[in-house]
Design an enzyme around this catalytic site. Sequence first.
Site, PDB file in Angstrom:
ATOM      1  N   GLU A 170      54.565  35.783  49.531  1.00 39.44           N
ATOM      2  CA  GLU A 170      54.391  34.425  50.031  1.00 39.44           C
ATOM      3  C   GLU A 170      53.539  33.611  49.070  1.00 39.44           C
ATOM      4  OE1 GLU A 170      54.857  35.330  54.780  1.00 39.44           O
ATOM      5  OE2 GLU A 170      52.869  35.498  53.939  1.00 39.44           O
TER       6      GLU A 170
ATOM      7  N   CYS B  63      48.770  28.202  45.915  1.00 38.44           N
ATOM      8  CA  CYS B  63      48.131  29.500  46.102  1.00 38.44           C
ATOM      9  C   CYS B  63      49.218  30.551  45.915  1.00 38.44           C
ATOM     10  CB  CYS B  63      47.522  29.563  47.503  1.00 38.44           C
ATOM     11  SG  CYS B  63      46.823  31.182  47.888  1.00 38.44           S
TER      12      CYS B  63
ATOM     13  N   CYS C 152      48.993  44.976  48.766  1.00 45.59           N
ATOM     14  CA  CYS C 152      47.728  44.999  48.020  1.00 45.59           C
ATOM     15  C   CYS C 152      47.209  46.430  47.996  1.00 45.59           C
ATOM     16  CB  CYS C 152      46.699  44.088  48.687  1.00 45.59           C
ATOM     17  SG  CYS C 152      45.186  43.873  47.715  1.00 45.59           S
TER      18      CYS C 152
ATOM     19  N   CYS D  89      40.565  45.642  52.308  1.00 38.60           N
ATOM     20  CA  CYS D  89      39.673  44.773  53.078  1.00 38.60           C
ATOM     21  C   CYS D  89      40.120  44.774  54.547  1.00 38.60           C
ATOM     22  CB  CYS D  89      39.712  43.349  52.535  1.00 38.60           C
ATOM     23  SG  CYS D  89      39.293  43.249  50.788  1.00 38.60           S
TER      24      CYS D  89
ATOM     25  N   CYS E  52      41.757  41.526  56.251  1.00 41.87           N
ATOM     26  CA  CYS E  52      42.849  40.820  55.576  1.00 41.87           C
ATOM     27  C   CYS E  52      44.210  41.398  55.971  1.00 41.87           C
ATOM     28  CB  CYS E  52      42.664  40.910  54.061  1.00 41.87           C
ATOM     29  SG  CYS E  52      43.957  40.067  53.143  1.00 41.87           S
TER      30      CYS E  52
ATOM     31  N   CYS F  65      44.079  31.753  54.368  1.00 43.38           N
ATOM     32  CA  CYS F  65      43.519  32.915  53.671  1.00 43.38           C
ATOM     33  C   CYS F  65      43.609  34.160  54.541  1.00 43.38           C
ATOM     34  CB  CYS F  65      42.038  32.734  53.379  1.00 43.38           C
ATOM     35  SG  CYS F  65      41.657  31.433  52.276  1.00 43.38           S
TER      36      CYS F  65
HETATM   37  N1  SAH Z   1      42.368  40.011  46.259  1.00 36.54           N
HETATM   38  C1  SAH Z   1      41.834  38.775  45.782  1.00 36.54           C
HETATM   39  C2  SAH Z   1      42.798  37.631  45.969  1.00 36.54           C
HETATM   40  C3  SAH Z   1      43.081  37.275  47.418  1.00 36.54           C
HETATM   41  S1  SAH Z   1      42.214  35.837  47.782  1.00 36.54           S
HETATM   42  C4  SAH Z   1      40.505  38.494  46.467  1.00 36.54           C
HETATM   43  O1  SAH Z   1      40.173  39.187  47.392  1.00 36.54           O
HETATM   44  O2  SAH Z   1      39.782  37.616  46.033  1.00 36.54           O
HETATM   45  C5  SAH Z   1      42.200  35.759  49.469  1.00 36.54           C
HETATM   46  C6  SAH Z   1      40.860  35.274  49.954  1.00 36.54           C
HETATM   47  O3  SAH Z   1      40.884  35.187  51.380  1.00 36.54           O
HETATM   48  C7  SAH Z   1      39.752  36.250  49.619  1.00 36.54           C
HETATM   49  O4  SAH Z   1      38.570  35.563  49.380  1.00 36.54           O
HETATM   50  C8  SAH Z   1      39.655  37.049  50.896  1.00 36.54           C
HETATM   51  O5  SAH Z   1      38.428  37.696  51.020  1.00 36.54           O
HETATM   52  C9  SAH Z   1      39.859  35.973  51.920  1.00 36.54           C
HETATM   53  N2  SAH Z   1      40.337  36.482  53.208  1.00 36.54           N
HETATM   54  C10 SAH Z   1      41.025  37.621  53.436  1.00 36.54           C
HETATM   55  N3  SAH Z   1      41.296  37.730  54.756  1.00 36.54           N
HETATM   56  C11 SAH Z   1      40.785  36.630  55.355  1.00 36.54           C
HETATM   57  C12 SAH Z   1      40.788  36.146  56.677  1.00 36.54           C
HETATM   58  N4  SAH Z   1      41.367  36.822  57.658  1.00 36.54           N
HETATM   59  N5  SAH Z   1      40.179  34.967  56.923  1.00 36.54           N
HETATM   60  C13 SAH Z   1      39.605  34.259  55.932  1.00 36.54           C
HETATM   61  N6  SAH Z   1      39.599  34.656  54.651  1.00 36.54           N
HETATM   62  C14 SAH Z   1      40.172  35.830  54.363  1.00 36.54           C
END
Ligand code: SAH
Length: 346
Positions: free
Chosen positions: A94, A107, A114, A118, A121, A339
């Site tokens: 996406e 984005c 991945c 985390c 996520c 995000c």
């Molecule tokens: N793997 C990389 C790129 C993904 S960026 C990274 O982690 O930076 C996606 C961003 O959204 C990251 O900052 C991640 O921590 C954040 N994120 C992930 N899940 C989220 C959620 N449920 N709500 C808000 N932010 C989230």
Amino acid sequence: MITKKKDIRALSKEDLRAFFVGIGDKEFRGNQVFEWLWSKGAHNFEDMTNISLQTREVLKEHFVINHIEVDHLQKSADGTIKNAVKLFDGLVVESVLIPTATRTTACVSTQVGCSLDCKFCATARLKIMRNLNPDEIYDQVKAIDKESRLYHSRPLSNIVFMGMGEPLMNYNNVLKSIDKITSEEGLAMSPKRITVSTSGVPKMIKKLADDEVKFNLAVSLHSAIQETREQIMPFAKKFTLTDLKESLEYWYEKTNRRITYEYVVWEGINDAAEDINALAKFCKYVPSKVNLIEYNPIDDGEFRQASSQITNNYIAALEKNRIPVTVRRSRGKDIDAACGQLANKQ
Ligand code: SAH
């Protein structure tokens, strides 16, 4: 369809020039085809109208153009657009177009799924299927640029590598895609308008510095306390805060560019005074700013966004320490484009 023919976009301009010399044609033909493939975004050889029919046939015998297909487009009430992007082998990632009054940000995804874990996520739950290749990343940007012109009457202005996947776990392809995005034959975009976001892979952050990249770096920090960070981002056991700090110092020494820390505040996880103090301390290691991100719930409520009072406490503490801080409102939540929500729901 998967064929054994080579993806022509894996070739550099020099490779293409050499190919044409090899078949007894002019070197210059390589430049023409390269332009079709990149700045004009041709998806098939028929489109290359200034290349002779015979030459196009030769190209077809040797190569394919593996391009993405925007399969499904969802529009949010706030103008955000989410693309479901189908890859040549049928897998889907996406990408998101995020409009504001003055800019359009793309984005983009860098991996199918991945490799990191985390807990907050949605993408992490998909596990890793494969890396995207450079043209699959470039194509997402190109598609969003087209949508920006179509729906917002302006070209794309910024790119964030914050879609699915961990960019630094697909290092070479991400850098190659950025080369194309910034090159004259591609989108000629300034690297200053590009931000690569990482969960924090110290060795690769150092490599970015050694490679003298010109784009911006963001780190998804979420906690500056080792034990807490391990709980919510288990891979942090291996990529510790100590190593992260050292790699960021190295980055700053070489690039002189400040880091952005992305940070979500959750109830009961990182909402105490010690969490705030730890962040303020961490931010002092190298010049940085903090982006407080709103949490986008992805499940049954294991994670809950802390109250606005706590967010305000964070802001006050950071400001007191002269660390710039912004609060990022979520965009496209109604279509699961925010995000951490990218997980191919359709
Ligand atoms: N793997 C990389 C790129 C993904 S960026 C990274 O982690 O930076 C996606 C961003 O959204 C990251 O900052 C991640 O921590 C954040 N994120 C992930 N899940 C989220 C959620 N449920 N709500 C808000 N932010 C989230």
